[in-house]
Design a protein around this motif. Structure first.
Motif, PDB file in Angstrom:
ATOM      1  N   GLU A   1      38.402   6.607 -35.315  1.00 14.10           N
ATOM      2  CA  GLU A   1      36.967   6.882 -35.299  1.00 14.10           C
ATOM      3  C   GLU A   1      36.173   5.628 -34.970  1.00 14.10           C
ATOM      4  OE1 GLU A   1      36.428   8.584 -39.145  1.00 14.10           O
ATOM      5  OE2 GLU A   1      37.372  10.473 -38.578  1.00 14.10           O
ATOM      6  N   GLN A   2      36.706   4.463 -35.310  1.00 13.98           N
ATOM      7  CA  GLN A   2      35.991   3.209 -35.071  1.00 13.98           C
ATOM      8  C   GLN A   2      36.149   2.730 -33.625  1.00 13.98           C
ATOM      9  OE1 GLN A   2      37.663   0.559 -37.949  1.00 13.98           O
ATOM     10  NE2 GLN A   2      36.481   1.400 -39.641  1.00 13.98           N
ATOM     11  N   ALA A   3      37.348   2.821 -33.112  1.00 13.25           N
ATOM     12  CA  ALA A   3      37.624   2.277 -31.781  1.00 13.25           C
ATOM     13  C   ALA A   3      37.026   3.171 -30.699  1.00 13.25           C
ATOM     14  CB  ALA A   3      39.126   2.150 -31.570  1.00 13.25           C
ATOM     15  N   LYS A   4      36.474   2.557 -29.690  1.00 10.22           N
ATOM     16  CA  LYS A   4      36.036   3.293 -28.518  1.00 10.22           C
ATOM     17  C   LYS A   4      37.235   3.337 -27.582  1.00 10.22           C
ATOM     18  CE  LYS A   4      31.189   2.157 -28.939  1.00 10.22           C
ATOM     19  NZ  LYS A   4      30.001   1.648 -28.287  1.00 10.22           N
ATOM     20  N   LEU A   5      38.041   4.375 -27.738  1.00 11.98           N
ATOM     21  CA  LEU A   5      39.313   4.508 -27.044  1.00 11.98           C
ATOM     22  C   LEU A   5      39.188   5.541 -25.926  1.00 11.98           C
ATOM     23  CD1 LEU A   5      42.424   3.939 -27.068  1.00 11.98           C
ATOM     24  CD2 LEU A   5      42.611   5.778 -28.748  1.00 11.98           C
ATOM     25  N   PHE A   6      39.503   5.129 -24.692  1.00 13.32           N
ATOM     26  CA  PHE A   6      39.406   6.037 -23.550  1.00 13.32           C
ATOM     27  C   PHE A   6      40.266   5.524 -22.406  1.00 13.32           C
ATOM     28  CE2 PHE A   6      35.858   3.075 -23.536  1.00 13.32           C
ATOM     29  CZ  PHE A   6      35.816   2.582 -22.246  1.00 13.32           C
ATOM     30  N   THR A   7      40.430   6.360 -21.384  1.00  8.91           N
ATOM     31  CA  THR A   7      41.184   5.923 -20.212  1.00  8.91           C
ATOM     32  C   THR A   7      40.250   5.245 -19.214  1.00  8.91           C
ATOM     33  OG1 THR A   7      40.930   8.010 -19.024  1.00  8.91           O
ATOM     34  CG2 THR A   7      42.888   7.779 -20.432  1.00  8.91           C
ATOM     35  N   PHE A   8      40.817   4.340 -18.459  1.00 10.45           N
ATOM     36  CA  PHE A   8      40.059   3.570 -17.474  1.00 10.45           C
ATOM     37  C   PHE A   8      39.365   4.482 -16.461  1.00 10.45           C
ATOM     38  CE2 PHE A   8      39.365   0.940 -13.771  1.00 10.45           C
ATOM     39  CZ  PHE A   8      38.911  -0.252 -14.312  1.00 10.45           C
ATOM     40  N   MET A   9      40.070   5.523 -16.020  1.00 11.17           N
ATOM     41  CA  MET A   9      39.511   6.378 -14.978  1.00 11.17           C
ATOM     42  C   MET A   9      38.335   7.219 -15.471  1.00 11.17           C
ATOM     43  SD  MET A   9      40.820   5.272 -12.287  1.00 11.17           S
ATOM     44  CE  MET A   9      39.982   6.419 -11.195  1.00 11.17           C
TER      45      MET A   9
ATOM     46  N   GLU B   1      31.372  -0.835 -14.077  1.00  5.78           N
ATOM     47  CA  GLU B   1      30.817   0.243 -14.895  1.00  5.78           C
ATOM     48  C   GLU B   1      30.968  -0.085 -16.379  1.00  5.78           C
ATOM     49  OE1 GLU B   1      29.089   3.546 -16.452  1.00  5.78           O
ATOM     50  OE2 GLU B   1      28.933   2.818 -14.385  1.00  5.78           O
ATOM     51  N   LEU B   2      32.125  -0.578 -16.765  1.00  3.30           N
ATOM     52  CA  LEU B   2      32.354  -0.918 -18.171  1.00  3.30           C
ATOM     53  C   LEU B   2      31.430  -2.050 -18.611  1.00  3.30           C
ATOM     54  CD1 LEU B   2      33.880  -0.554 -20.803  1.00  3.30           C
ATOM     55  CD2 LEU B   2      35.665  -2.069 -19.896  1.00  3.30           C
ATOM     56  N   LEU B   3      31.262  -3.058 -17.772  1.00  2.00           N
ATOM     57  CA  LEU B   3      30.362  -4.161 -18.119  1.00  2.00           C
ATOM     58  C   LEU B   3      28.951  -3.646 -18.355  1.00  2.00           C
ATOM     59  CD1 LEU B   3      29.766  -7.129 -18.598  1.00  2.00           C
ATOM     60  CD2 LEU B   3      29.557  -7.416 -16.113  1.00  2.00           C
TER      61      LEU B   3
ATOM     62  N   ARG C   1      28.110  -0.700 -19.443  1.00  2.00           N
ATOM     63  CA  ARG C   1      28.109  -0.001 -20.748  1.00  2.00           C
ATOM     64  C   ARG C   1      28.118  -0.997 -21.914  1.00  2.00           C
ATOM     65  NH1 ARG C   1      32.110   5.235 -20.047  1.00  2.00           N
ATOM     66  NH2 ARG C   1      31.208   5.962 -18.093  1.00  2.00           N
ATOM     67  N   VAL C   2      28.921  -2.048 -21.790  1.00  2.00           N
ATOM     68  CA  VAL C   2      28.989  -3.045 -22.856  1.00  2.00           C
ATOM     69  C   VAL C   2      27.648  -3.767 -22.982  1.00  2.00           C
ATOM     70  CG1 VAL C   2      30.141  -5.157 -23.662  1.00  2.00           C
ATOM     71  CG2 VAL C   2      31.499  -3.309 -22.625  1.00  2.00           C
ATOM     72  N   GLN C   3      27.026  -4.077 -21.862  1.00  2.41           N
ATOM     73  CA  GLN C   3      25.714  -4.732 -21.895  1.00  2.41           C
ATOM     74  C   GLN C   3      24.694  -3.876 -22.632  1.00  2.41           C
ATOM     75  OE1 GLN C   3      25.713  -5.708 -17.546  1.00  2.41           O
ATOM     76  NE2 GLN C   3      24.723  -7.589 -18.256  1.00  2.41           N
ATOM     77  N   GLU C   4      24.728  -2.567 -22.401  1.00  2.00           N
ATOM     78  CA  GLU C   4      23.820  -1.663 -23.126  1.00  2.00           C
ATOM     79  C   GLU C   4      24.046  -1.727 -24.628  1.00  2.00           C
ATOM     80  OE1 GLU C   4      23.893   2.373 -21.689  1.00  2.00           O
ATOM     81  OE2 GLU C   4      23.672   1.719 -19.607  1.00  2.00           O
ATOM     82  N   ASP C   5      25.323  -1.824 -25.039  1.00  2.00           N
ATOM     83  CA  ASP C   5      25.653  -1.909 -26.447  1.00  2.00           C
ATOM     84  C   ASP C   5      25.216  -3.242 -27.068  1.00  2.00           C
ATOM     85  OD1 ASP C   5      26.692   0.602 -26.520  1.00  2.00           O
ATOM     86  OD2 ASP C   5      28.790  -0.029 -26.677  1.00  2.00           O
ATOM     87  N   LEU C   6      25.130  -4.264 -26.257  1.00  2.72           N
ATOM     88  CA  LEU C   6      24.688  -5.579 -26.759  1.00  2.72           C
ATOM     89  C   LEU C   6      23.198  -5.586 -27.062  1.00  2.72           C
ATOM     90  CD1 LEU C   6      26.634  -8.036 -24.432  1.00  2.72           C
ATOM     91  CD2 LEU C   6      26.983  -7.730 -26.892  1.00  2.72           C
ATOM     92  N   ASN C   7      22.454  -4.727 -26.404  1.00  6.09           N
ATOM     93  CA  ASN C   7      20.989  -4.713 -26.572  1.00  6.09           C
ATOM     94  C   ASN C   7      20.565  -3.944 -27.800  1.00  6.09           C
ATOM     95  OD1 ASN C   7      20.734  -6.220 -24.269  1.00  6.09           O
ATOM     96  ND2 ASN C   7      20.607  -4.427 -22.950  1.00  6.09           N
TER      97      ASN C   7
END
Length: 159
Positions: free
Chosen positions: A108-116, A149-151, A153-159
């Motif tokens: 539940e904690q980890a953001k686990l998904f496939t690259f594609m 794309e991942l970067l 998404r991560v940038q959005e999470d940093l804000n």
């Protein structure tokens, strides 16, 4: 300061996941976010532990002037789920194997998904393994696009 950590996972940790690690680190560096985003990679199999990235991966990274200095294959572990905010599996088999390591709470904690999942427009489920087919240039194209794309998404999470 909030920090985010990204882990890429493939089978042997010598082709796809170290390529993604190096590309993502490079993109993070270009975005001046190295202090806020950490990137690593690991494998679900132990055949190549301690080895550097595959020659085909190194060749692609060299062609694009992306460093892989100091990178060595390691095994994914259950402690990675506490340490990383994003765990990105290069294919559905890796995802299945990684899920076996998870407790319900960790899952539940980890953001686990496939690259594609980052590139739905590609219409493919898994990043092909160039260890078997040798198509490192195609994998690099996928990795470069997916890491952008991942970067984002991560940038959005940093804000």
């Amino acid at each position: 300061m909030v920090k985010k950590r990204v882990l890429f996972v493939c089978l042997g940790n010598i082709c796809r996941s170290p390529m993604a690690e190096a590309v993502m680190r490079h993109q993070v560096e270009l975005a001046n976010l190295s202090e806020r985003i950490e990137v690593d990679s690991a494998g679900t199999g132990d055949w190549h532990l301690g080895h550097p990235p595959h020659e085909g991966t190194r060749q692609q990274l060299d062609e694009h002037h992306i460093s892989y200095e100091g990178m060595k294959a390691r095994l994914v572990s259950s402690t990675d789920f506490d340490a990383f905010d994003y765990i990105v599996c290069m294919d559905t088999n890796n995802l299945r194997d990684v899920r076996k390591l998870l407790s319900k709470e960790q899952g539940e904690q980890a953001k686990l998904f496939t690259f594609m999942e980052l590139l739905p427009e590609q219409g493919i489920e898994d990043v092909p393994d160039p260890y078997y087919d040798g198509n490192f240039p195609f994998v690099f194209e996928l990795v470069e696009s997916g890491c952008k794309e991942l970067l984002s998404r991560v940038q959005e999470d940093l804000n």
